[in-house]
Each structure stands twice: as structure tokens, then as C-alpha cells.
Write an enzyme that holds these catalytic residues in place. Sequence first.
Site, mmCIF file in Angstrom:
data_model
loop_
_atom_site.group_PDB
_atom_site.id
_atom_site.type_symbol
_atom_site.label_atom_id
_atom_site.label_comp_id
_atom_site.label_asym_id
_atom_site.label_seq_id
_atom_site.Cartn_x
_atom_site.Cartn_y
_atom_site.Cartn_z
ATOM 1 C CD GLU A 1 -2.685 4.008 -7.114
ATOM 2 O OE1 GLU A 1 -2.155 5.045 -6.691
ATOM 3 O OE2 GLU A 1 -3.619 4.007 -7.927
ATOM 4 C CB CYS B 1 1.799 5.429 0.206
ATOM 5 S SG CYS B 1 0.041 5.209 0.467
ATOM 6 C CD GLU C 1 7.680 6.381 0.210
ATOM 7 O OE1 GLU C 1 8.249 5.540 -0.501
ATOM 8 O OE2 GLU C 1 6.439 6.449 0.322
HETATM 9 P P1 NAD Z 1 8.284 -2.634 -2.820
HETATM 10 O O1 NAD Z 1 8.195 -1.840 -4.081
HETATM 11 O O2 NAD Z 1 9.602 -3.020 -2.318
HETATM 12 O O3 NAD Z 1 7.439 -3.996 -2.968
HETATM 13 C C1 NAD Z 1 6.105 -3.993 -3.413
HETATM 14 C C2 NAD Z 1 5.803 -5.346 -4.018
HETATM 15 O O4 NAD Z 1 6.626 -5.534 -5.161
HETATM 16 C C3 NAD Z 1 6.078 -6.523 -3.083
HETATM 17 O O5 NAD Z 1 5.098 -7.509 -3.276
HETATM 18 C C4 NAD Z 1 7.430 -7.016 -3.573
HETATM 19 O O6 NAD Z 1 7.661 -8.385 -3.327
HETATM 20 C C5 NAD Z 1 7.340 -6.756 -5.057
HETATM 21 N N1 NAD Z 1 8.647 -6.599 -5.686
HETATM 22 C C6 NAD Z 1 9.804 -6.151 -5.117
HETATM 23 N N2 NAD Z 1 10.799 -6.165 -6.015
HETATM 24 C C7 NAD Z 1 10.273 -6.616 -7.187
HETATM 25 C C8 NAD Z 1 10.793 -6.832 -8.479
HETATM 26 N N3 NAD Z 1 12.066 -6.598 -8.760
HETATM 27 N N4 NAD Z 1 9.956 -7.285 -9.440
HETATM 28 C C9 NAD Z 1 8.657 -7.529 -9.168
HETATM 29 N N5 NAD Z 1 8.115 -7.354 -7.968
HETATM 30 C C10 NAD Z 1 8.907 -6.893 -6.978
HETATM 31 O O7 NAD Z 1 7.437 -1.791 -1.766
HETATM 32 P P2 NAD Z 1 7.230 -2.115 -0.224
HETATM 33 O O8 NAD Z 1 8.517 -1.856 0.465
HETATM 34 O O9 NAD Z 1 6.540 -3.429 -0.077
HETATM 35 O O10 NAD Z 1 6.140 -1.012 0.187
HETATM 36 C C11 NAD Z 1 6.455 0.285 0.479
HETATM 37 C C12 NAD Z 1 6.181 1.212 -0.702
HETATM 38 O O11 NAD Z 1 4.807 1.085 -1.087
HETATM 39 C C13 NAD Z 1 6.372 2.662 -0.340
HETATM 40 O O12 NAD Z 1 7.073 3.306 -1.364
HETATM 41 C C14 NAD Z 1 4.944 3.198 -0.249
HETATM 42 O O13 NAD Z 1 4.828 4.571 -0.456
HETATM 43 C C15 NAD Z 1 4.255 2.384 -1.287
HETATM 44 N N6 NAD Z 1 2.793 2.357 -1.064
HETATM 45 C C16 NAD Z 1 1.991 3.079 -1.906
HETATM 46 C C17 NAD Z 1 0.610 3.108 -1.705
HETATM 47 C C18 NAD Z 1 -0.293 3.881 -2.628
HETATM 48 O O14 NAD Z 1 -1.500 3.654 -2.594
HETATM 49 N N7 NAD Z 1 0.239 4.778 -3.443
HETATM 50 C C19 NAD Z 1 0.050 2.385 -0.651
HETATM 51 C C20 NAD Z 1 0.899 1.656 0.194
HETATM 52 C C21 NAD Z 1 2.281 1.656 -0.031
#
Ligand code: NAD
Length: 500
Positions: free
Chosen positions: A268, A303, A402
Site C-alpha cells: 500500500e 496517502c 507526492e
Molecule cells: P517509508 O516507505 O519511508 O517507510 C515505511 C516503512 O518502511 C517504515 O517502517 C520504514 O522503516 C520502512 N523502511 C524504510 N526504508 C526501508 C528499507 N530500505 N527496507 C525495508 N524497510 C524500509 O514511508 P513513510 O515515510 O513511513 O510513510 C509515508 C508513505 O506511506 C507515503 O508515501 C504514504 O503515501 C504512504 N502511505 C500509504 C498508505 C496506503 O494505505 N496506501 C497509508 C499510509 C501511508
Amino acid sequence: MNLQLKPKAIRAAATRLRFRTRAFIDGQFVSAQSGRTFTTENPANGRPLAQIAACEAPDVDRAVKAARRAFESGSWSRRKPAERKRILLAFADQLEAHAGELALLDTLEAGKPIADCATMDIPDTIACIRWHAEAADKLYDHVSPTGPENLALIVREPVGVVGCVIPWNFPAQMAAWKLGPALATGNSVVLKPAELTSLSAIRMAELAAEAGVPPGVLNVVPGLGETAGQAVGRHPDVDMVAFTGSTEVGRSFLKYAAESNLKRIILECGGKSPQVVFADAPDLDTVAGHAVGAAFWNMGENCSCGSRLIVHQKIKDKLVAKVVALAKTWKVGDPLDPQTRLGALIERPHLEKVLGYIESGKAEGARLLLGGRRILEESGGYYVEPTVFDRVGGRMRIAREEIFGPVLSVMSFSTDEEAVALANDTNYGLAASIYTGDVNRAHRVARAIRAGTVSVNCFSEGDLTTPFGGFKQSGFAGRDKSIWAHEQYTELKTVWMQLT
Ligand code: NAD
């Protein structure tokens, strides 16, 4: 703890909070094996809040082993669905009994307004666990229509050990969207919260254990994405990862799966959602209310944020004036103040990223109508004014990327075809809103827009009965919420019998 939404009561409750900062593995709090910790801070003032266990690959491995043991033991995976329901309902009751505390944890760590956490995030978190718990013993399997010489059962079984990797924008709620269906269907879970917001997830695991979820069934491994997150993604004994976060990191999980054990991956991801307003939209005051909510709720760190307002040229100036007037009334400030509508952005690098987008909008020729500045800098927190740009061109970065901040881009159109083309002119496809008084146009355009949720005459993510997820680069292979989420946490098995 229940929370009275009064400034004094909120502050008093916040000072009484006790943080759980260690990993939760096999029913116990444990430090990271390295002994290392990382600092989580309060975005409202930039000050450290707590030192959290920095889990790495060995800790993830320990959690996966505990999850696997629990799964194989059948303590949860083979329990009667009605019993899983009873325990998950008790978990929801525990969450409810500690709703005020959970709301405060998310407000303190994520900078989200307390009014939102107390009246939306945490109630939705509780409702989500309840909804999936209730479904646990209401889903039937199938008997296949084979010939008389055979009996074929088509049954669903839990996938096994599920890694859940979640973002920081709705910390408790994103955990619940994964935990509800994953646990209801009998899986064991290793949950990796975002490093910026670990506290509510750790507390939720403790409350689940108190409600009777057996040891090893729900483990929480706080840590950095590159280390703990990647270790979950690459672990050879994790059967599935349910990820919510950015499209960029989501892509990495597909790679981790390909390079390890072909675990199932559900993503997601991000969005750049359009709000399309036709000239026949019934009531522009109502539209402005939804448009402002869609753009600025949760500081735009959402999101499904309706970050592109695409308006028929005939009504554009009138609607934009209303949007600007309303956005001005949204109070920006201390997330613990119950009057606050816009709290702090999550961290300094993110603040800088959002301000960078605002600069790019100006430099690329968009017209700044409102906001555009960092404010309340003396607090040490990361506050940005609600910001509205008009005359945004389709190739500008603020129209395409975004931003994940309180920045609304206004564009205009003159025909329905042009409106649909603009709405779809994005790599994302998470959500969209359409405003029109014509029911035929509403259906036509809802069909034409490539997005997982299309709302008509409102901004909405649906409710627990509706699936949530994205087309295009907003998602991959799955949906959160609803009965469809249950299916994705199960394997389909055929039991084929020869009858004699
Ligand atoms: P992110 O992708 O930076 O991090 C998400 C998770 O992934 C965190 O737990 C992080 O520690 C982990 N992560 C980061 N780098 C990683 C790697 N290299 N390998 C494995 N895991 C890793 O996202 P964020 O900044 O925490 O959240 C914002 C994003 O989430 C936005 O793009 C938003 O649109 C999206 N989001 C989507 C939904 C949905 O339902 N579609 C809901 C909420 C947020």
C-alpha cells in the site's frame, strides 16, 4: 485511560505517560541484542522523547523464530475461529480501555492533533480490530462442483509468519489495518513500526498479550528501515510481508522477496489524489469543506491526501476563494491543544522536503495564494502553513510528486474529457473525489478514473466494509480493510478426494 479533550487534562495525562521502548518478542519485552537504541523525538518541539530498542537482523530472526514456533504449535493458527474472535474482541476492549494513552502516544511521536487521534485514529483502530475479529468465524470455505466420484474442498489456511512494515502517519491505525485481518485468519505476525513512531505499536502488542493473544503470535521489532525493515523483507522464513509506505521502499520489498524466498508481498503505497469539481457541483461551500479537509487533514501527511484540486474554469475562482478562506481558519499549532487542526510535520528532513516543494512551485511559475512558510519556529517544532497554489501546470513537480505536506495544487479544465485526463495524469492511483450534481456524470467519471477509491460529492476513504488500496504505483497485489483483506492473509488449498 480515557482522555478528556481539555488542555489541562491532556497535559497532565501526557506527563504521566510511561513509554514502552523495548521490542516485544515471544510475549516479553526485550532489548535489542546489540544493546543499541535510537532516539524518537517529539515533532512539536524537536526534543527527544525516548530511546527505543534498535532491532537489527538478529532481533528480527529471534522474532521470526518465535512467530514460527507459535504458528507450528497451533496455539493460534489452529485455534477455533470463535476463540480467536473472543480474544481479539478482548484485545479491542483493552485498546478501548487505553484509548487516551494511545492517542497521546501518537500525538507526541507523530505531531498529529490530539483531537484527531482521540476522535478518529484510535476509535478507528479499535473498530478495525473489532470488525476483523467479528469476521473470524463468519467466513465459509467451498466445495467444488466436481463429478460424483470426487469430493474437492477448497479451503483457506493462514499464510504463516507475516511481516508487517508500516509508516508513521497513522501509527496505531496502520498497525490495526494489518493486525486485524492477519490475526483473525490465524497468522503469526512480526510487526516493524516506522522508526519515527514505535510507541503505540509496542503498547498495542502488550495489550494484545494481556487480552490473551499467545506468546509469539504478535511480535514488535522497532528499528530502522534499512536494518530491521530489510531483515523482515529478506528473511527466508517470513511467508508474507504486508507493507504500507512509500512507493520507493515498496519497490524494495519486491526485490527482497525476489532475492530471498518469493514471499508474498502486498504493498500500500503513495498517492497524488485528484479532487475533480464540475461546474454543476451542487454546493460550493460543501465542496470547499471537503477539499480543505482532503488537502490539509493530518497536515497533508496522508496517502489519500487530495493534493490536486481540478476545477471547471467557470467556477474555479469562486471555489478557490472559498477554499482559501476556509483554510485560513484551520489553526496550526501545538498538537496537544484540542483546538489545533494542523499539528507538526513529522521531522526536520521532511519539513525541509515540503518547503523545497513549495519553493519549486514558486520557481516553476505556480501562483502562491496562501501560506508557503514555516511558522512557530521558536517552538522548535516543524510547522508549515496550509498552502494553496493556483495555475499549477501538469508538468510541475507539485502537480506530479507526492509532497506529503499541507500543499494544495489547483488546476482547471473545460471539458469532462480534459478533467478525466488530468485526474489520470499521474503514476499513482489511490483515491479520487468527484463533485457533480449529475448522477450520470458521476458514474461515467467514477468509471474513467483509475483509482482504488472514488468518492462522489465527498472526500472519503470508505469505512471498514470497503477495501482500501491503489491502482498503478499506489499499490501492489492487495487491499487493506474489508473481507478482501482476510483473503490476502490466507493460502488457498484444494483437498481432492477420490470417493469409492
Ligand atoms: P517509508 O516507505 O519511508 O517507510 C515505511 C516503512 O518502511 C517504515 O517502517 C520504514 O522503516 C520502512 N523502511 C524504510 N526504508 C526501508 C528499507 N530500505 N527496507 C525495508 N524497510 C524500509 O514511508 P513513510 O515515510 O513511513 O510513510 C509515508 C508513505 O506511506 C507515503 O508515501 C504514504 O503515501 C504512504 N502511505 C500509504 C498508505 C496506503 O494505505 N496506501 C497509508 C499510509 C501511508
